[in-house]
Structures are given as C-alpha cells and as structure tokens.
Design a protein around this motif. Structure first.
Motif, PDB file in Angstrom:
ATOM      1  N   UNK A 167       9.743 -19.443 -46.206  1.00  0.00           N
ATOM      2  CA  UNK A 167      10.894 -19.744 -45.353  1.00  0.00           C
ATOM      3  C   UNK A 167      11.241 -18.600 -44.418  1.00  0.00           C
ATOM      4  N   UNK A 168      10.538 -17.490 -44.601  1.00  0.00           N
ATOM      5  CA  UNK A 168      10.875 -16.292 -43.836  1.00  0.00           C
ATOM      6  C   UNK A 168      10.071 -16.283 -42.543  1.00  0.00           C
ATOM      7  N   UNK A 169      10.732 -16.501 -41.424  1.00  0.00           N
ATOM      8  CA  UNK A 169      10.005 -16.618 -40.156  1.00  0.00           C
ATOM      9  C   UNK A 169      10.719 -15.838 -39.072  1.00  0.00           C
ATOM     10  N   UNK A 170      10.511 -14.525 -39.024  1.00  0.00           N
ATOM     11  CA  UNK A 170      11.138 -13.762 -37.949  1.00  0.00           C
ATOM     12  C   UNK A 170      10.478 -14.079 -36.615  1.00  0.00           C
ATOM     13  N   UNK A 171      11.263 -14.019 -35.555  1.00  0.00           N
ATOM     14  CA  UNK A 171      10.697 -14.316 -34.247  1.00  0.00           C
ATOM     15  C   UNK A 171      10.861 -13.093 -33.354  1.00  0.00           C
ATOM     16  N   UNK A 172      10.048 -13.063 -32.295  1.00  0.00           N
ATOM     17  CA  UNK A 172      10.252 -12.045 -31.273  1.00  0.00           C
ATOM     18  C   UNK A 172      11.333 -12.610 -30.369  1.00  0.00           C
ATOM     19  N   UNK A 173      12.546 -12.131 -30.539  1.00  0.00           N
ATOM     20  CA  UNK A 173      13.642 -12.701 -29.761  1.00  0.00           C
ATOM     21  C   UNK A 173      14.611 -11.605 -29.377  1.00  0.00           C
ATOM     22  N   UNK A 174      15.143 -11.708 -28.186  1.00  0.00           N
ATOM     23  CA  UNK A 174      16.073 -10.697 -27.699  1.00  0.00           C
ATOM     24  C   UNK A 174      17.469 -11.274 -27.630  1.00  0.00           C
ATOM     25  N   UNK A 175      18.426 -10.437 -28.000  1.00  0.00           N
ATOM     26  CA  UNK A 175      19.802 -10.888 -28.098  1.00  0.00           C
ATOM     27  C   UNK A 175      20.654  -9.983 -27.224  1.00  0.00           C
ATOM     28  N   UNK A 176      21.318 -10.584 -26.266  1.00  0.00           N
ATOM     29  CA  UNK A 176      22.136  -9.779 -25.347  1.00  0.00           C
ATOM     30  C   UNK A 176      23.601 -10.077 -25.579  1.00  0.00           C
ATOM     31  N   UNK A 177      24.353  -9.032 -25.934  1.00  0.00           N
ATOM     32  CA  UNK A 177      25.809  -9.168 -25.942  1.00  0.00           C
ATOM     33  C   UNK A 177      26.382  -7.868 -25.409  1.00  0.00           C
ATOM     34  N   UNK A 178      27.704  -7.696 -25.511  1.00  0.00           N
ATOM     35  CA  UNK A 178      28.316  -6.512 -24.921  1.00  0.00           C
ATOM     36  C   UNK A 178      27.719  -5.219 -25.432  1.00  0.00           C
ATOM     37  N   UNK A 179      27.486  -5.181 -26.757  1.00  0.00           N
ATOM     38  CA  UNK A 179      26.983  -3.953 -27.368  1.00  0.00           C
ATOM     39  C   UNK A 179      25.588  -3.619 -26.851  1.00  0.00           C
ATOM     40  N   UNK A 180      24.675  -4.622 -26.899  1.00  0.00           N
ATOM     41  CA  UNK A 180      23.317  -4.296 -26.461  1.00  0.00           C
ATOM     42  C   UNK A 180      23.290  -4.047 -24.955  1.00  0.00           C
ATOM     43  N   UNK A 182      12.721   1.623 -27.441  1.00  0.00           N
ATOM     44  CA  UNK A 182      14.173   1.762 -27.612  1.00  0.00           C
ATOM     45  C   UNK A 182      14.897   0.511 -27.132  1.00  0.00           C
ATOM     46  N   UNK A 183      14.428  -0.069 -26.014  1.00  0.00           N
ATOM     47  CA  UNK A 183      15.083  -1.294 -25.562  1.00  0.00           C
ATOM     48  C   UNK A 183      14.797  -2.435 -26.540  1.00  0.00           C
ATOM     49  N   UNK A 184      13.577  -2.434 -27.140  1.00  0.00           N
ATOM     50  CA  UNK A 184      13.300  -3.436 -28.170  1.00  0.00           C
ATOM     51  C   UNK A 184      14.285  -3.282 -29.330  1.00  0.00           C
ATOM     52  N   UNK A 185      14.503  -2.027 -29.716  1.00  0.00           N
ATOM     53  CA  UNK A 185      15.413  -1.754 -30.843  1.00  0.00           C
ATOM     54  C   UNK A 185      16.791  -2.352 -30.584  1.00  0.00           C
ATOM     55  N   UNK A 186      17.343  -2.105 -29.400  1.00  0.00           N
ATOM     56  CA  UNK A 186      18.726  -2.539 -29.203  1.00  0.00           C
ATOM     57  C   UNK A 186      18.828  -4.006 -28.799  1.00  0.00           C
ATOM     58  N   UNK A 187      17.716  -4.586 -28.316  1.00  0.00           N
ATOM     59  CA  UNK A 187      17.801  -5.998 -27.936  1.00  0.00           C
ATOM     60  C   UNK A 187      17.397  -6.930 -29.068  1.00  0.00           C
ATOM     61  N   UNK A 188      16.768  -6.391 -30.122  1.00  0.00           N
ATOM     62  CA  UNK A 188      16.213  -7.252 -31.161  1.00  0.00           C
ATOM     63  C   UNK A 188      17.286  -8.145 -31.758  1.00  0.00           C
ATOM     64  N   UNK A 189      16.932  -9.393 -32.016  1.00  0.00           N
ATOM     65  CA  UNK A 189      17.925 -10.269 -32.629  1.00  0.00           C
ATOM     66  C   UNK A 189      17.729 -10.336 -34.130  1.00  0.00           C
ATOM     67  N   UNK A 190      16.627  -9.754 -34.637  1.00  0.00           N
ATOM     68  CA  UNK A 190      16.499  -9.671 -36.090  1.00  0.00           C
ATOM     69  C   UNK A 190      16.165  -8.249 -36.483  1.00  0.00           C
ATOM     70  N   UNK A 191      16.435  -7.946 -37.750  1.00  0.00           N
ATOM     71  CA  UNK A 191      16.318  -6.554 -38.187  1.00  0.00           C
ATOM     72  C   UNK A 191      14.868  -6.106 -38.260  1.00  0.00           C
ATOM     73  N   UNK A 192      13.933  -7.079 -38.386  1.00  0.00           N
ATOM     74  CA  UNK A 192      12.532  -6.673 -38.464  1.00  0.00           C
ATOM     75  C   UNK A 192      12.056  -6.150 -37.114  1.00  0.00           C
ATOM     76  N   UNK A 193      12.411  -6.863 -36.050  1.00  0.00           N
ATOM     77  CA  UNK A 193      12.042  -6.398 -34.709  1.00  0.00           C
ATOM     78  C   UNK A 193      12.763  -5.082 -34.407  1.00  0.00           C
ATOM     79  N   UNK A 194      14.007  -5.006 -34.887  1.00  0.00           N
ATOM     80  CA  UNK A 194      14.747  -3.749 -34.722  1.00  0.00           C
ATOM     81  C   UNK A 194      14.012  -2.613 -35.416  1.00  0.00           C
ATOM     82  N   UNK A 195      13.494  -2.913 -36.619  1.00  0.00           N
ATOM     83  CA  UNK A 195      12.774  -1.879 -37.373  1.00  0.00           C
ATOM     84  C   UNK A 195      11.498  -1.472 -36.642  1.00  0.00           C
TER      85      UNK A 195
END
Lengths: 102, 626
Positions: free
Chosen positions: B75-88, B130-143
């Motif tokens: 059931x574990x399916x991380x995706x390559x996805x970017x998340x933009x909000x005020x913080x990122x 670094x931009x991947x780190x702050x845009x990642x929408x899941x912690x694995x991509x952040x890692x």
C-alpha cells in the motif's frame, strides 16, 4: 624378412626409443638432444613398419613416410632455432637456456 | 503558471548533468553561463509562480503537482510530487534568488580556479536538491533532497581536495550530519509503520486526529525528526561540523552553510509543526536547544580569528534563534528570521569572500585592517549586513525578525522569561562579535596591501543583497506598530496561531527598547575594546576562557575522547577479524599454490622431459593395468 618375429622388431624399436629418451634426458648439448629426438622418432617409425608387416598392410610403411617427412621438417626448424640460440647465447648447453623459468 | 513548478528543481539538475558530462570539454565562459543561467531560470520561474500565487492563491492555499508514481510496495506508494504553499514558496524564493546571486558572484570569485565547471556542477546539483527538499510533498522525496544537499555539502567543503585538511573537514561534516540523519530515517520508518504513508499532508492530518496531545508516539517521532534537524542545522549537540565546513570556497559557505542548507532543519520542524505542537515536551526541547546553541555559538564567535569562522559560529547562533522561535510556537517568526538571515548572512559571507580575495586569500582578521576606503562597495554592503545581523533598531531587516522572536520568546504561552534572557544576552553578544569583526577588518591600520578589486559581478551580488538586508524586514512590522504582516498572513493557514499571554503595545515597545539599547551598547563595547583600548582584548585573547571559547567550548575535544578514540581503538583490535581471515586465507592459499607450481618451471629442458616421461609411464600403467 618373414623369419624376423614381431617381438624382436618391437624389442629393437623399444631399445632404440629408450636410447633416444636417455639421450634427451642426459645430454646437455642441444644438437645431441635433437639427434636423440630423431632416434626416438625412428624407433616409433620402426614400430609402425613391424606392425604393418605383421598384418601385411601398407599402412605401417605409409606412416613411416609421414614420420620421415615430419622429422625432416622438424630438423630444419630445430636447426634454425639452434643457430639462433647459438647466436644469442654463444652456447649450446641446454641447462644454461633457462631464462623462462618461473 | 503553476504547471511550471516542476521546472524549478529540474533546470538546475539539467545544468548539473551538462556540466558534469561535458564540463571538461566546454569553455570556461560557457560553463559559467550554463551554471549561473540554470539557477537564473529557476529564480525567474519561482518569481513568476510566486506572483501568481500571491495574486490568485490556489484552492485551499496549496497546489500539488504529481509528476509520476515513484514505486509501489504493497500500500506504500510514494510519488514524485511537488507541493507549493506559503512555506515552500518562501523557501524556494530564497534558495533560487539568493542562490542565483551567489552563483553570479562565484562566476567572478572562482574565475581562475581549475575546477570551475566542476564547482558549478556541484552548485547546480545543490540548488536542484534543495528545491526538491522544500517542494517535496512526501517525506521520502524530502529525504532524497535532504541527502542530496548533504552530498553537495560534502563535495563542496572538500572542493579543494588536494589539501588533506579540507577532505577531513568534508568527512567530518558528512559523518556528523549522518548521525542526525539516522535518527530522522528511524522517525520516517516509525511514521510509515503508524500511518502507512509518508505524504506530509496526510501525516499531519492523521496525526492531529489520532494522536492526543502529549502522547508518547508524538514525542518519539518529533524527537527523532528533531535529531535530523539538529544535525543538518548544526545545533547543539551536533554543531561541531559547521565551523570546519568553512574549508570550502567562500560562495559555498554563503549558499550552503549560511543561507539555505543549514536551515533545512528549520524547514523540517516548521513543515511538521502539527507533530511538534502535539508534543509540548519536544517543542520545549527545541526551544532550549535553540537558546543554548545561540549562547554557546555566540561566545565562540567572540574569540575567533578567522573571519569565516566568526560567521560560521554566528550562523549556528542565528539558527539557534530560529529554533527558539519554532520552540515557543512563533512559527512565522522563525521563517521570517530565516529569510532575513539568508539575506544578510549570505551578504556577509560574500563580503568576507571579497575581503579574502583582496587580502591574498588570508582569513585571519588580525592581519587585515583599514579596508574601509580601499573597498568601498564591500565595506558599505558589509556594514549594512553587519548592522542587520546585530539587529540595529529600525533601519535593518534583522531587527524586525529578531525582535519578533524575542517578543514571542517572552510573551508566548510556551515562552518564558529565561528563554527571553538567553535571547537578549545572545543579541548583545551578536552585536559585540559582529562589530568586532567589522572594526578588525575595515578599520585601524592597513596591514596587508590589496591584491584584488571586486568587479561588476561581485558588486551586483553585494548591492542587491545589501538592499534586501536593509529592506527585507519591512514586510513584517511588530504588532505594536500597527498590523502590517505580509509574511505571517502568507503563512497563517499553515501554522497554529501563537497564543500570547502578555499583550500590550506599551510592553512590547519597552522590550524593543531594551534590546535596542543592548545592541547599540554592544557596538560601543566592540568599539571600545577593539579600537580605543586594544590592550585589554589582547590580554583577554591569552586567557584560558578565551581559548576555551575559541575551541567551541571543547566539544571537538569531548567527541574525540568519547566517540572517536574508542571507535579507533575497537577497530584496531578488530583489524584482523574472523570473517576477514577466511577471505585473506583463500587469497593466501592461492599465492602458496602459485609459488609451488612456479617451482616446477625450472627452465631445464631435461626436467620437463622427465616430467613428460613420468606422466607417460603413469598414464600407460593406468591404461594397461586398470
């Protein structure tokens, strides 16, 4: 011809072969080693002839012609090598030619 | 316009690939254009996306762009996805924009270096990670981004790898941050086990629903994540790597070890704010770590001789302020200080780089002096940045962000007067060491003649950052001055609102006045002891306390005794361990066999002939008799 038994012929061939082998093992001079090899070849040839005579087949003598031809070729190559060896090392002592030892 | 989001990390990655694959074959000039240009494009896209975000915010205040599914295990399916909000948005703006200015500066700073294209390849890889780190929408991509920036930090600290010390500093940075990263990885495993996902938004949502406040799981997870943040952001007790990281080229220190990478820990805590809010103990620990670190590093900065090491300790200390802000629940104050700090600290490093270039690559401030009139642009921008770091009241960006942190450290329900005292003492020390550095470097007698005058690229970077260090604070004014808070409004939906227990404009202005007096006093202290009465400071330099502070409170010595020496001792003992013996045994056997068989190659023809004969006899015997 017929009164020479196969055993005698083969015995002669065996003695010749052993003489040649001893020559190869004992002699130091490369030329003598080559000659001893010739004796061994001829011993083998004699064995073929005796065997061919036993079964009245020409194959033995045919083989002997082959061995003769091969021996001639071998001697020509061997003598050429010996000439080169002599030129390089100024010696024909086989024990001195040990550059390729491990 | 949001569709362009994925280009922000990708363009620098492409720049990295081009430079890494063809860097040796293309001209220096083209390598520079690719290296600087790719980050420039990223910065442009960021500004476009940012304007769009501010003009017409997406539904729900955030935008997610899924590129593709990374992998699927059960059931574990991380995706390559970017998340933009005020913080990122704040983070990618700082990373790409300040990053672009630093790249531009590097094009001049590194122009004569042999590894020019290699340098830009690593720098581009860093911006991408670094931009991947702050845009990642899941912690694995952040890692992934997290480890990517760690790798770039390692590569760039050891950039001048022919000096063994630089390699040592690089390894130290890598290994020490790895300690924190291990804790963070365990935290991620725990999150996967609990929630079955690493998607940040769903974790935050499920945590707020299913974990009660103060539960032990919230405490464990937040402490493990804090471990990662502490390692990356060089906070107590993993702060020892940052001063040594100054072995890298100065633009690297500006980009990675001041403005962006070291604040990844701040980002992580701010991003996971729900988890930390659920565990007041963990949040208190964050605040205490911040307060202790800012004091410790501040005192160490007071005694350094190397201009870059002053700035390194000052970075540790300022990140301590950010941790303090996060710990007392003043989330947007922490992010605000991150932003102003990125401007003025990057500028300080770039200015220090210009000074180092002008002083024959010397780092020792005591061999500098009197540069005020010789390097006017560097001096004035450096002065603005120093004023901002020292938080001189009203006219500098640093004042607004630091004041916000100090006010919240006192007035927030999670704050206390002790945290405020730590912060205010830290502010005094900050102002002393900052102006000590300014006076030593730019005032007094000239001790070394100028070897290089900065040209246009360096000047552009310095002036733009100088403007931002001055004006960057006006986007957010203290509450007591009327409500003008662009940044807090942008971040409002992401963070729980601060709960102030002390209120009132008068009280706030009183506290501001205290810090203003202390900061200006600090400038005078520095002036008195460095320029007016240098005898005392020279005597102090010889004292034990000064040496203790100089060595960073002896943490290096302590870790050397507690961790390194035993590790080396045990690995010495275990040098020939059992498993290794098996493998070396096989090797030894092969060598023995080789020796035995090579004995038979005597080079004597008669021996060979005898061998053949004996072989023949044995064969014949077998054939005839068996």
């Amino acid at each position: 011809m017929a009164n020479i038994s196969v055993g005698t012929g083969l015995l002669l061939a065996g003695i010749l072969f052993m003489l040649g082998l001893l020559g190869v093992l004992i002699r130091r001079n490369v030329i003598f080693i080559l000659m001893s090899i010739e004796i061994m070849l001829n011993a083998a040839g004699l064995a073929f002839v005796v065997a061919g005579a036993k079964w009245s087949q020409p194959d033995g003598q045919v083989m002997f012609i082959f061995i003769l031809t091969m021996a001639a070729a071998e001697v020509s190559v061997g003598l050429a090598l010996i000439l080169q060896i002599y030129k390089r090392f100024k010696s024909l002592n086989a024990d001195n030619l040990n550059r390729m030892k491990g | 316009m949001y569709g362009l989001l994925w280009l922000i990390p990708i363009v620098p990655f492409v720049g990295f690939l081009i430079l890494a694959l063809f860097g040796g074959r293309i001209k220096r000039q083209i390598a520079g254009i690719i290296g600087v240009g790719s980050v420039g494009i990223s910065a442009l896209i960021t500004i476009l996306v940012g304007i769009n975000f501010l003009a017409s915010p997406p539904n729900g205040g955030s935008f997610t762009q899924v590129l593709y599914s990374w992998f699927r295990v059960g059931n574990f399916a991380p995706s390559i996805a970017f998340h933009l909000d005020g913080l990122s948005l704040v983070f990618i703006f700082i990373i790409t924009f300040v990053g672009f200015l630093i790249h531009l500066y590097s094009a001049e700073y590194m122009q004569d270096d042999e590894g020019f294209s290699r340098f830009f390849a690593y720098m581009n890889l860093f911006i991408g990670s670094m931009t991947t780190l702050v845009l990642a929408n899941n912690l694995l991509l952040l890692y992934l981004g997290w480890e990517g920036v760690g790798l770039c930090s390692y590569l760039l600290i050891g950039f001048w790898y022919t000096e063994p010390e630089n390699g040592y500093a690089a390894r130290k940075a890598f290994i020490v941050t790895r300690v924190g990263d291990t804790a963070m990885a365990i935290g991620l495993f725990l999150l996967v086990r609990t929630f079955g996902t690493l998607n940040i938004q769903s974790i935050l949502h499920s945590a707020s629903v299913s974990w009660p406040v103060g539960s032990s799981i919230a405490l464990t997870v937040s402490l493990l994540l804090l471990g990662g943040a502490v390692g990356k952001s060089a906070q107590l007790p993993l702060q020892t790597w940052l001063p040594d990281a100054m072995a890298g080229p100065t633009p690297v220190s500006a980009l990675i070890h001041a403005a962006t990478m070291v604040t990844a820990g701040v980002y992580l805590i701010a991003r996971m704010n729900v988890v930390f809010t659920l565990s007041p103990t963990a949040q208190l620990i964050v605040a205490i770590i911040g307060a202790l670190t800012l004091l410790l590093a501040g005192f160490s900065a007071l005694t350094q001789k190397d201009i870059k090491r002053v700035l390194a300790y000052s970075t540790i200390s300022q990140i301590g302020y950010m941790f303090l802000a996060l710990g007392v629940g003043a989330w947007s104050a922490g992010i605000f200080h991150f932003m102003t700090h990125a401007f003025f600290k990057a500028l300080l490093f770039l200015g220090a780089g210009a000074v180092i270039l002008a002083q024959h690559h010397k780092h020792n401030m005591f061999e500098m002096g009197g540069l005020k009139d010789k390097l006017p642009v560097t001096f004035w921008t450096f002065l603005i940045a120093s004023a901002s770091l020292a938080a001189l009241p009203i006219i500098t960006a640093g004042f607004y962000s630091k004041d916000m942190i100090l006010w919240h450290a006192f007035a927030d329900s999670k704050g206390s007067v002790w945290l405020w005292i730590a912060g205010i003492v830290g502010a005094l020390i900050t102002s002393v060491y900052t102006f000590r550095m300014v006076f030593l470097t730019f005032y007094g007698k000239s001790k070394t003649e100028i070897s290089y005058h900065p040209k246009i690229k360096i000047k552009i970077a310095l002036v733009v950052l100088g403007f931002l260090s001055f004006a960057g604070g006006f986007i957010e004014l203290p509450d007591s001055w009327g409500h003008f808070a662009l940044l807090s409004d942008l971040l409002k939906s992401l963070f729980p609102a601060p709960t102030l227990i002390h209120e009132g404009a008068g009280l706030e202005i009183f506290f501001q006045a205290i810090s203003a007096v202390l900061v200006i006093g600090g400038v005078f202290i520095a002036y008195y002891f460095i320029l007016k009465n240098p005898a005392f400071s020279l005597k102090f330099k010889e004292s034990k306390l000064s040496k203790y502070w100089f060595s960073g409170w002896g943490f290096d010595w302590l870790y050397d005794k507690v961790f390194v020496t035993p590790a080396v001792f045990f690995s010495r003992i275990n040098k020939s361990d059992f498993v290794d013996e098996i493998y070396t045994g096989i090797g030894k056997l092969a060598v023995l066999g080789n020796k035995l068989f090579s004995l038979t190659q005597s080079g004597r023809i008669s021996w060979y002939a005898i061998g053949i004969v004996i072989g023949g006899i044995i064969t014949l015997t077998i054939v005839v008799f068996l």
